[in-house]
Scaffold this active site. Structure first.
Site, short mmCIF file in Angstrom:
data_model
loop_
_atom_site.label_atom_id
_atom_site.label_comp_id
_atom_site.label_asym_id
_atom_site.label_seq_id
_atom_site.Cartn_x
_atom_site.Cartn_y
_atom_site.Cartn_z
N LEU A 119 6.82 1.61 -2.04
CA LEU A 119 5.41 1.77 -2.90
C LEU A 119 5.39 1.14 -3.83
O LEU A 119 6.21 1.09 -4.69
CB LEU A 119 5.32 3.53 -2.81
CG LEU A 119 3.94 3.87 -3.19
CD1 LEU A 119 3.13 3.53 -1.91
CD2 LEU A 119 4.07 5.24 -3.36
N ASP A 120 4.31 0.09 -3.90
CA ASP A 120 4.24 -0.67 -5.13
C ASP A 120 3.95 -0.03 -6.49
O ASP A 120 3.52 1.28 -6.26
CB ASP A 120 3.03 -1.50 -4.80
CG ASP A 120 2.83 -2.44 -3.76
OD1 ASP A 120 4.07 -2.75 -3.38
OD2 ASP A 120 1.88 -2.78 -3.11
N PRO A 121 4.35 -0.69 -7.29
CA PRO A 121 4.32 -0.07 -8.58
C PRO A 121 2.94 0.39 -9.01
O PRO A 121 2.90 1.55 -9.68
CB PRO A 121 4.61 -1.08 -9.59
CG PRO A 121 5.80 -1.80 -8.99
CD PRO A 121 5.24 -2.00 -7.44
N LEU A 122 2.08 -0.43 -8.62
CA LEU A 122 0.56 -0.05 -9.16
C LEU A 122 0.18 0.99 -7.95
O LEU A 122 -1.21 1.69 -8.38
CB LEU A 122 -0.45 -1.16 -8.92
CG LEU A 122 -0.25 -2.31 -9.75
CD1 LEU A 122 -1.24 -3.47 -9.65
CD2 LEU A 122 -0.44 -1.84 -11.25
N ALA A 123 0.79 1.42 -7.21
CA ALA A 123 0.37 2.60 -6.23
C ALA A 123 0.85 3.98 -6.83
O ALA A 123 2.20 3.91 -7.16
CB ALA A 123 0.73 2.34 -4.79
#
Length: 314
Positions: free
Chosen positions: A61-65
């Protein structure tokens, strides 16, 4: 090092609390990951909270998510593919009027548009983005090209060309629309990139777009109701322990087969076992076997026999 420095270092070591001993912990923790945390860091947080020897996550899961990041501990790591292959659900907001090289807010703007779509125009396009569609992944993705991650190549300034591939989007609906942004809910299969949906919608509408907010709300058998926050894990050992879900909770989307002790003994040795009873299945592509409520193995059923693929030591 001087004798004084050695004495000081020894004193510091004596004052520092001993590191907790790593232990065998088996189960799933469904972390509700906050924005700004990498998936690797999230695994470290969970592993530390349980002093676990072994851990891994079921899908980056992307850091910005934000949202659900299921983390497997111990023997649960053997069930990771069943979670990763499950359906996923997201809520995400697309900001219209600009496209970035990462297809989210982290990247640099590479194109802009003064056009803003109305809700009717967006809604009319949604059928083109549901079902089995061809999707080109973002060039800033973890897909490998000749052994290298695409995002590493892109960051080094190399040209990244990824081929379109089929993905399954079960549903894509509008939650809200204010002109400048639109919030959607999507349910999709493995390998679908929400950032690519935003990029392609923006291009099709002629207004461009990128993901401004992304939250994952379901992964395979796990939903938001199963989630636990980082602070709970760090500050409340009792609540952390209560959040640990059984290894077989990852397998609820495939059939369970209850076997007797003799069959369990054979399967644990890696041998197939004949299934007994009028209701016993003859063929199954995937199933899991339990004995007296304990998970024994995952595998398949062929000609009435359970064939183990992964055996558990629980």
């Amino acid at each position: 090092m001087t004798s004084e420095s050695k004495t000081e270092a020894a004193a510091i070591r004596e004052e520092a609390p001993p590191r907790p001993k790593k232990r065998d912990v088996h189960g799933w923790v469904v972390l509700d990951k906050p924005v700004g945390m990498t998936s690797t860091h999230a695994v470290s947080v969970v592993k530390r909270a349980f002093s676990a020897k072994k851990a891994g996550h079921a899908g980056t899961l992307d850091p910005l998510a934000s949202g659900l990041l299921p983390i497997a501990l111990g023997e649960a790591t053997k069930t990771v593919p069943f979670v990763m292959d499950g359906r996923k659900a997201y809520q995400f907001t697309v900001a219209w009027g600009s496209q970035t090289d990462t297809d989210d807010t982290e990247g640099r703007v590479i194109a802009t548009s003064e056009t803003r779509p109305d809700e009717a125009a967006i809604r009319a396009l949604l059928p083109r983005f549901t079902g089995t569609i061809l999707q080109t992944p973002p060039k800033f993705s973890a897909i490998k090209i000749a052994g290298e991650r695409a995002y590493d190549l892109a960051r080094d300034g190399e040209e990244v060309a990824l081929e379109a591939r089929p993905v399954e989007i079960d549903s894509l609906v509008i939650v809200s629309h204010d002109g400048a942004t639109t919030t959607f809910e999507a349910e999709c299969g493995k390998g679908t990139y929400v950032r690519a949906i935003a990029r392609d919608l923006g291009q099709a509408l002629g207004c461009l777009g990128h993901v401004a907010h992304l939250r994952r709300t379901r992964v395979g058998p796990f939903s938001v109701a199963d989630g636990v926050g980082v602070e709970t894990l760090r500050e409340s050992p009792d609540e952390a322990l209560a959040a640990l879900r059984p290894v077989k909770s990852a397998l609820t989307l495939i059939p369970e087969i209850v076997i007797h002790r003799d069959a369990a003994a054979r399967i644990k040795r890696g041998q197939s076992a004949l299934l007994r009873g009028a209701e016993a299945p003859v063929a199954l592509q995937a199933a899991y076997a339990t004995c007296a409520g304990t998970l024994v193995a995952t595998g398949s059923v062929e000609n009435g026999e359970f064939v183990p693929h992964r055996v558990f030591n629980l």
